[in-house]
Design an enzyme around this catalytic site. Structure first.
Site, short mmCIF file in Angstrom:
data_model
loop_
_atom_site.label_atom_id
_atom_site.label_comp_id
_atom_site.label_asym_id
_atom_site.label_seq_id
_atom_site.Cartn_x
_atom_site.Cartn_y
_atom_site.Cartn_z
N ASP A 139 5.11 -2.87 12.01
CA ASP A 139 3.65 -2.70 12.06
C ASP A 139 3.12 -2.64 13.48
O ASP A 139 2.10 -2.00 13.76
CB ASP A 139 2.94 -3.81 11.27
CG ASP A 139 3.30 -5.21 11.76
OD1 ASP A 139 4.26 -5.36 12.53
OD2 ASP A 139 2.61 -6.17 11.34
N SER B 113 7.13 -4.94 7.61
CA SER B 113 6.68 -5.92 8.62
C SER B 113 7.44 -7.23 8.53
O SER B 113 6.87 -8.31 8.35
CB SER B 113 5.17 -6.16 8.46
OG SER B 113 4.48 -4.95 8.59
N ARG C 109 0.83 -1.21 0.00
CA ARG C 109 0.00 0.00 0.00
C ARG C 109 0.86 1.25 0.00
O ARG C 109 1.91 1.30 0.65
CB ARG C 109 -0.91 0.04 1.23
CG ARG C 109 -2.07 -0.92 1.20
CD ARG C 109 -3.08 -0.57 2.29
NE ARG C 109 -2.44 -0.51 3.61
CZ ARG C 109 -2.91 0.21 4.63
NH1 ARG C 109 -4.02 0.91 4.49
NH2 ARG C 109 -2.29 0.21 5.79
#
Length: 962
Positions: A702, A648, A588
């Site tokens: 994250d 992450s 994203r």
């Protein structure tokens, strides 16, 4: 309407003389039945006396043929029931059933709806030897049986049995006398069998209205069927039997279950394609039972599973429903019975009463000169002289007139040919009404089943038992046809029960034994997953020790990695920021505008497998291409916005914008990346792209992003927690405790990487063989041990291995291994969330499992649910122990007696599982009583959080410059 009923159902065949003529349409008119007073004068006690006047045969005054026909028509018409009346009875009984299930005491329900504590039907593997004592099923007799169940389909051993006649004085005497008689009969029977005197398991068939409080506890409500023993009503009949057996002293017998004959009928039904979940008995008395959803039985206070409920419909007595179909003969029979006013429905159906109803009608017609030339016999005027067997034979067309003639002669009558024909019509009328009333009541039960199962079409088998069902083929055909008419949405198979009183009661006992054995095996299997306080406190202490070692830079299973995030948001952050989120197959890019609120615009880009497993340069070039595409679409080309990069994967951070990739996970394997600074790799890709300016401020885990995202809403949020596919935690540590990072004041967010907790063997005492199997089959055996006991990627696999084990023990799925269950990852963790949902009925849980191709029963469904609960509960408790360790560390760091702190949480397991979050919170309260911990669910920790880390870094940098 009655005409249309007969015409619709081909199986409702009546003798021609019973078929109404066109003039009989009054049957469809409410209130069309002749008034009862018209018949009472000739059926009362005066008409039934046995004096000389009653027995005289008048030569004069006999009715003319036309009068006789009218008398017969008026008499038989009373037994005709319209469809509307049957539907009224069906609706009334259903309403009474539901009222009783709810525990509604006012008005008093017309049926009792007694739970029998039989929670499971047979599944064909039951085996063993069982003793059965049957009392009340066949009137004035007692039966003892030795039943052997083989557990092998098609291989059946005929039971050995002996019947004992109960003397009249015992039936009406003291209760102790009755049970002592039963104990003597037991001993006499067993003395003749080659059996041990120790450890015999007995099922007690006690066919009277009882209030059961357990499978082996049952209090007699009231005697029926001619019994009136004193001192028994209100007492536990199982205890009375045990006391009698002990007084007898000959055998060591364990009374496992008390069962009424109706339940035994259902349980004795042969296994077929459809579940047998209804038992119907029409014998001396009548009753029905069925498998009800336990959550709908108020007195049980259970929310899972099913329980067999005995409707006790013999006592059904709704005057509004039954009043229009009661005849003068019913009133007379009731008045002269042992229990006037009670068991009204049973007295219209039960075999104990059908013969008496026929006798009353014949006596009435004889007194009116229509039968036997007006000459009754003493037997015809004697209560109980016409038996069920007489009615069955006389009604049976195959018996022929000669057999009917012989039966009537045995009653001292002198029948003519016309008498024989009329007697058959009377028998047919009485039995037809009985079958129709029984069908209306059964249709109510089926409607209840269909409603509780929420099925458009209910497919079910009804086990039938009792002499009326067994010896009256016509009764059964009328019953079945009327059920089809009244419950068209139910697809019903009627299966004669194979000795429900004997084999069925033994089956109840065997099922109870099987369930007890399976329960022991299930408890043994799940015991390691049920963690107590001491075990959880030990995990908390071990984690505190591992945290301390990791912070000091010593060998530890917790890496305790500095993230160089030194503060949480204070609300003054402002500006536009870019965020990147890389943690799976989708990537994203986000534009985050921080003002008095946070506004997010984002786009998802996929990462092809060839890129994820190609070269590192190829991967980061693809990421930059996606960023450029996003900037162009948002009109940001040429702008250099601060950028936060959520990465992450396990990293060792050397600064806020420096992160060394330790190893790839989640299916990534890009070359030349491990051991490299991923921010440098990103910057190099930006340089290769040219004409692109990106200011990479921070690399963010994250978990940290989750904490920062919630920290913007709650300044007390100083812990981040992820429980999804994987699991991790971070928290704000005192900088002075972080070795390798200069400075003694301020704070530092520590990425614990707690998924690896226990890799040093510290969790071995809690690890099960199922955990070991999951670990060995994983891509990283021996690593991430804590994560493999908590996170969503592994819980479904743990459950699958437990189910395989229980199947191998014969506890689940009848011991039948299925290929689907052998398939790795077939049992998704999302199934745990769905199965444990409080909003799902048991049938919906069953549907989820059936979609996996598992051949399960209701018992299997409950046990799978219990397995899921045990696995997810352990996961939540371990997670809670970890959070408690972190909270206590923060409290002690600050020297506080009480700490108020918030935890920002993200992850599908935590958010979607119906009980996980509450179990985590409960465990934290238990293990950290001096910490008031609030849990906040994060909104887009990976994107929004990364931007806020960047925003805080920019705020701190600006304040430093000032």
């Amino acid at each position: 309407m009655f005409v249309s009923l007969l015409g619709t159902l081909g199986c409702l065949t009546l003798p021609d003389e019973l078929r109404p003529e066109e003039s009989d349409q009054l049957l469809c008119v409410p209130g069309g039945q002749p008034p009862l007073w018209k018949f009472m004068d000739s059926i009362g006690s005066e008409g039934l006396q046995q004096g000389e006047e009653a027995l005289s045969c008048p030569e004069e005054g006999l009715p003319r043929p036309s009068d006789s026909s009218e008398l017969v028509q008026d008499c038989l018409q009373q037994f005709k029931v319209t469809v509307a009346q049957l539907q009224q009875i069906q609706a009334s009984l259903l309403g009474s059933m539901e009222q009783a299930l709810r525990g509604q005491a006012s008005p008093v329900p017309a049926v009792r709806m007694l739970p029998t504590y039989v929670g499971s039907t047979p599944h064909g593997t039951e085996q063993g030897d069982f003793v059965v004592l049957e009392l009340g099923a066949t009137g004035a007799s007692l039966r003892v049986l030795w039943v052997t169940l083989t557990g092998i389909e098609g291989h059946r051993v005929e039971p050995r049995s002996q019947e004992f006649v109960i003397p009249q004085d015992v039936m009406l005497g003291a209760g102790q006398q009755l049970f002592d008689f039963a104990a003597r009969c037991l001993s006499e029977f067993l003395d003749a069998q080659p059996v041990s005197k120790q450890g015999l398991q007995l099922g007690f068939s006690f066919s009277f209205p009882c209030h059961q409080t357990g499978l082996d506890r049952s209090t007699l409500i009231s005697w029926t069927k001619g019994f009136r023993c004193s001192g028994v009503e209100g007492q536990d009949v199982v205890q009375l039997l045990r006391d009698a057996i002990q007084r007898q002293g000959a055998y060591n017998i364990n009374v496992v279950a008390v069962v009424n004959d109706t339940v035994g009928t259902m349980m004795g039904c042969e296994l077929g394609a459809r579940p047998c979940e209804v038992g119907l008995v029409v014998d001396t008395g009548t009753n029905v039972c069925y498998m009800e959803e336990a959550r709908d039985v108020a007195v049980l206070d259970e929310d899972r599973g099913r329980v067999c409920v005995s409707v006790e419909w013999g006592s059904f007595s709704d005057d509004r429903a039954l009043g229009p179909v009661l005849t003068a003969f019913d009133h007379t029979l009731d008045h002269e019975s042992l229990n006037p006013g009670a068991q009204r429905f049973e007295k219209m159906i039960g075999g104990l009463y059908l013969g008496e109803l026929v006798r009353l009608v014949l006596a009435h017609l004889t007194r009116r000169g229509v039968l036997f030339r007006g000459c009754p016999s003493p037997a015809l005027l004697s209560q109980g002289s016409v038996l069920l067997e007489h009615v069955a034979e006389m009604e049976d067309p195959s018996a022929g007139a000669a057999r009917v003639h012989a039966i009537l002669q045995d009653l001292g009558l002198s029948p003519e040919a016309s008498d024989v024909e009329l007697v058959q019509r009377v028998c047919a009328a009485v039995c037809t009404r009985a079958a129709q009333l029984c069908a209306a009541a059964l249709a109510a039960v089926l409607s209840r089943l269909q409603h509780s199962r929420e099925q458009q079409t209910l497919q079910v088998a009804v086990a039938t038992g009792g002499r009326v069902c067994e010896r009256h083929p016509r009764f059964c055909s009328i019953l079945q046809g009327t059920v089809m008419l009244l419950a068209p949405e139910c697809d019903v198979s009627f299966i004669p029960s194979a000795d429900g009183g004997g084999r069925g009661v033994a089956m109840v006992t065997a099922v109870a034994a099987r369930l007890a054995a399976h329960r022991r095996l299930l408890e043994e299997t799940l015991a390691p997953f049920r963690l107590n306080h001491d075990q959880l406190a030990a995990v908390q202490a071990q984690m505190r020790e591992a945290m301390a070692k990791g912070l000091r830079g010593e060998a530890s299973s917790l890496r305790m990695l500095p993230t160089y995030v030194r503060a949480t948001p204070d609300g003054s952050e402002r500006g536009d920021f870019l965020a990147l989120d890389l943690g799976g197959t989708n990537f994203r890019v986000l534009l985050v505008r921080v003002t008095t609120c946070v506004q997010i615009t984002s786009q998802i880009y996929s990462i092809p497998e060839s890129v994820a497993q190609g070269s590192g340069q190829q991967l980061f070039d693809h990421i930059v291409d996606c960023i450029v595409d996003f900037q162009q679409k948002q009109g940001l080309s040429g702008q250099s916005l601060p950028l936060g990069f959520t990465f992450s994967f396990p990293c060792k951070q050397l600064g806020l914008d420096q992160g060394i990739l330790l190893n790839w996970t989640k299916g990534f394997n890009a070359s030349d990346c491990e051991g490299q600074d991923v921010v440098s790799l990103l910057r190099e890709a930006i340089t290769r792209r040219q004409a692109v300016e990106l200011n990479v401020v921070a690399i963010v885990n994250d978990t940290v992003g989750t904490m920062m995202s919630c920290g913007y809403e709650d300044p007390r949020c100083e812990i981040g927690l992820i429980v999804g596919t994987g699991t991790n935690a971070c928290y704000m540590e005192e900088l002075r405790n972080v070795a390798g990072v200069p400075g003694d004041s301020g704070h530092m967010c520590i990425n614990m990487e707690w998924g690896a907790f226990g890799d040093d063997g510290s969790l071995d005492t809690l690890s099960t063989c199922f955990d070991a199997s999951v670990d060995q089959a994983s891509i990283n055996p021996g690593k991430q041990r804590f994560e493999k006991m908590i996170s969503g990627m592994y819980l479904g696999e743990i459950v699958r291995h437990i189910l395989l084990h229980l199947t191998s023990l014969g506890v689940l799925f009848r011991g039948q291994q299925t290929q689907r269950l052998q398939t790795r990852d077939i049992f998704k963790t999302k199934f745990l969330s769905e199965i444990e949902s409080d909003s799902l009925a048991l049938r919906q849980v069953r549907a989820i499992l059936e979609d996996l191709g598992l051949p399960l029963t209701s018992d299997d469904t409950l046990m799978v649910l219990e397995v899921c609960q045990a696995v997810s509960q352990r996961a939540a408790q371990l997670c809670g122990a970890g959070v408690a360790a972190v909270a206590e560390k923060i409290r002690e760091n600050r020297g506080l007696e009480e700490l108020a702190v918030s935890v920002g949480v993200d992850g599908t397991l935590y958010k979607l599982h119906p009980h996980f979050s509450s179990l985590v919170a409960a465990t934290v309260r238990e293990l950290a009583p001096h910490c008031a911990v609030t849990f906040l669910q994060s909104e887009d920790g990976s994107g929004k959080g990364a931007a806020l880390v960047t925003a805080v870094a920019c705020r701190l940098a600006q304040s430093t410059r000032v």
